[in-house]
Enzyme design. Structure first.
Site, PDB file in Angstrom:
ATOM      1  N   ARG A  15       0.827  -1.036   0.048  1.00 49.07           N
ATOM      2  CA  ARG A  15      -0.028  -0.102   0.017  1.00 49.07           C
ATOM      3  C   ARG A  15       0.805   1.105   0.063  1.00 49.07           C
ATOM      4  O   ARG A  15       0.973   1.649  -0.985  1.00 49.07           O
ATOM      5  CB  ARG A  15      -0.989   0.005   1.208  1.00 49.07           C
ATOM      6  CG  ARG A  15      -2.042   0.817   0.905  1.00 49.07           C
ATOM      7  CD  ARG A  15      -1.861   2.399   1.384  1.00 49.07           C
ATOM      8  NE  ARG A  15      -1.243   2.617   2.670  1.00 49.07           N
ATOM      9  CZ  ARG A  15      -1.123   3.667   3.176  1.00 49.07           C
ATOM     10  NH1 ARG A  15      -1.032   4.822   2.542  1.00 49.07           N
ATOM     11  NH2 ARG A  15      -0.715   3.797   4.504  1.00 49.07           N
ATOM     12  N   GLU A 145      -3.809  10.701  10.429  1.00 48.59           N
ATOM     13  CA  GLU A 145      -2.817  11.356   9.459  1.00 48.59           C
ATOM     14  C   GLU A 145      -2.410  12.661   9.974  1.00 48.59           C
ATOM     15  O   GLU A 145      -2.965  13.360  10.569  1.00 48.59           O
ATOM     16  CB  GLU A 145      -3.732  11.526   7.953  1.00 48.59           C
ATOM     17  CG  GLU A 145      -2.784  11.931   7.001  1.00 48.59           C
ATOM     18  CD  GLU A 145      -3.582  12.298   5.788  1.00 48.59           C
ATOM     19  OE1 GLU A 145      -2.986  12.389   4.700  1.00 48.59           O
ATOM     20  OE2 GLU A 145      -4.860  12.315   5.867  1.00 48.59           O
ATOM     21  N   THR A 178       3.809  11.376   9.090  1.00 45.45           N
ATOM     22  CA  THR A 178       3.340  11.269   7.735  1.00 45.45           C
ATOM     23  C   THR A 178       4.439  12.158   6.743  1.00 45.45           C
ATOM     24  O   THR A 178       4.605  11.745   5.813  1.00 45.45           O
ATOM     25  CB  THR A 178       2.053  11.891   7.446  1.00 45.45           C
ATOM     26  OG1 THR A 178       1.211  11.489   8.397  1.00 45.45           O
ATOM     27  CG2 THR A 178       1.345  12.142   5.984  1.00 45.45           C
TER      28      THR A 178
END
Length: 539
Positions: A15, A145, A178
């Site tokens: 992913r 996130e 992130t």
């Protein structure tokens, strides 16, 4: 040191690793990597896709979940989804998945400027997603996130979100750096705050490597109470990549007392196969899996033994499965080839095995020996060939190279059943070939992509009789790569180009407008929205 806790390794090569520029795995390649990670390496969990991306992605996930269901691994296969009830959850359910990794906004900045919602609205939407997933038999982990920026700049909001998720009793709370901006001191500080407030909650840490600090940050995360680490094979991932699986395993084994399930002696074979499928070659000086890593140890071993192991450390090549001595060739029977594939932990579908066997025999005619080192190259070539239609093929060519004269090519190519012939000269044989091809395509008013990179490699330890793999990068409104394998470098390039011609034909024939990006999810990677077969093939 550790407290003998078990640390989960969640690998996200399929992913997040696929976010690497120019990398896109075929469904058959995704299945091979999933099998190796779960069955051979015993990685605890794998994240295999983002929901709602493309038909090719759906096919890849279905293949993995069907295999995982047979093996009892379904709860270890995870799919990224969005706060978009019910769309992502329905997609995962259709794909046979059982675990949703829900992407929420871990910083007030992302929430305000991307979603334009208040914290209360976002928390309500998250609760709705979690409850809907549970009603559908899907368990939920949650990503925050931009968590690292959230802790730096909007800590109250980020801690409130964690509080909400703890109340919802999600399975794991996943904390990503992130943008790869944290240093080890900050990791230590932020995680101490969180794990001391919620000592009974399972937290994962997801590092990026922008400052080359991903492995150092992982170590601090482990020391400060996280229960899981996210990795990718060879450190694949966007920008500078993610925390590399191979380095994380070595560091956790050697510097902590924590328990790991992962079989480190399988690392090298997985690394080499992912190198092939991704087209991203491993730097020679990369720790653990690079070609140079053990050169010094090997070269001075005897002398070092005589001098109290002056040059010795714990990173012995045997630990990572780095010694293989199997020869294959045109006289190899299928059983021998199957045995060699088993040594690599690879189990192909019957038709794929037949094609790999044929390819080994065919290549064995041109070369004295085929080694296990060559197998990832051959498998990658066969799987890519398998997934591409062959409506366009080179019927014949004559390449000439003479001293004092420019190389020339006479080319005959079949396009959708019609033959076309053209000749040209160029700066080299391949340049001459491309010029002849351009003449044909121009006469048909067809467009060709721009060639942006051209690399030639041979398998490690290859001699002059080795295979040559040519990887060509093309730009056709999207960057993609094709590979060709042959004992002759120019022929390998011709094969790579033939694959490219079939891929662009498919793109042009694909209906326009396939897969528009959902407004709700601007973070979805645009590269996956080129429609089914193209997004799956272009790797």
């Amino acid at each position: 040191m550790g407290h003998h806790r078990k640390i989960e390794i969640m690998d996200t090569t399929l992913r997040d690793g696929e976010q690497t520029s120019g990398v896109s795995f075929l469904p058959s390649e995704k299945l091979q990597i999933a099998k190796l990670l779960l069955d051979e390496m015993k990685v605890d969990r794998i994240e295999v896709a983002s929901a709602r991306v493309s038909e090719g992605e759906m096919e890849g996930v279905k293949r993995i979940t069907q295999w995982a269901a047979e093996k009892g691994y379904l709860d270890r296969v995870e799919v990224l989804g969005f706060v978009d009830t019910p769309d992502s959850i329905n997609w995962i359910k259709e794909a046979g998945g059982k675990v949703l990794n829900l992407l929420t906004k871990g910083s007030l900045n992302h929430l305000t400027h991307q979603l334009r919602k208040t914290p209360e609205q976002h928390f309500k939407d998250i609760e709705k997603s979690v409850l809907y997933a549970r009603q559908n038999g899907i368990s939920v982990n949650v990503y925050l996130e931009d968590w690292s920026n959230g802790m730096r700049n909007s800590m109250d909001y980020t801690m409130d979100l964690i509080g909400v998720l703890v109340q919802l009793q999600v399975r794991r709370i996943m904390l990503p750096d992130t943008l790869g901006l944290l240093n080890p001191r900050e990791v230590s500080h932020f995680l101490k705050l969180i794990t001391s407030e919620y000592p009974d909650t399972h937290f994962d840490f997801h590092a990026h490597n922008d400052y080359d600090l991903s492995v150092a940050n992982v170590l601090e995360a482990i020391y400060n109470g996280v229960g899981g680490i996210h990795t990718t094979v060879n450190g694949l991932g966007e920008r500078a990549g993610n925390a590399p699986l191979e380095s994380v395993i070595a560091v956790l084994k050697d510097f902590t007392d924590f328990k790991l399930n992962v079989k480190e002696n399988k690392i090298y074979r997985v690394s080499k196969l992912v190198e092939q499928f991704s087209g991203q070659h491993i730097p020679a000086n990369k720790p653990v899996v690079g070609e140079n890593v053990f050169t010094q140890t090997a070269g001075i071993h005897a002398d070092g033994d005589n001098k109290k192991n002056l040059y010795f450390n714990d990173l012995l090549p045997e630990r990572f499965g780095r010694q293989r001595k199997y020869a294959l060739g045109k006289t190899s029977g299928k059983a021998n080839i199957v045995k060699n594939l088993q040594e690599l932990g690879i189990s192909l579908e019957p038709d794929e095995l037949t094609k790999v066997t044929q390819r080994i025999i065919e290549l064995g005619d041109k070369k004295e020996r085929v080694t296990t080192e060559d197998l990832p190259y051959i498998i990658s070539d066969v799987l890519q060939n398998n997934s591409i239609s062959h409506d366009i093929f080179i019927e014949g060519y004559n390449l000439s190279h003479s001293k004092g004269l420019r190389p020339t090519v006479q080319l005959k190519i079949n396009i959708n059943g019609e033959s076309y012939e053209e000749g040209s000269s160029g700066d080299g044989q391949y340049d001459a070939f491309m010029k002849a091809l351009k003449k044909i395509y121009k006469s048909l008013n067809k467009e060709l992509p721009v060639l942006t990179n051209y690399s030639v490699t041979i398998p490690p330890g290859g001699k002059t009789d080795a295979f040559v793999e040519t990887v060509i990068t093309w730009d056709f409104g999207k960057i993609f790569k094709t590979k060709g394998l042959d004992s002759d470098q120019t022929v390998a390039a011709l094969k790579a180009t033939e694959k490219m011609l079939n891929i662009i034909e498919k793109i042009k024939n694909t209906e326009p407008g396939i897969g528009t990006i959902p407004d709700e999810n601007p973070e979805l990677d645009k590269k996956n929205f080129y429609g089914n077969e193209y997004s799956a093939i272009a790797g």
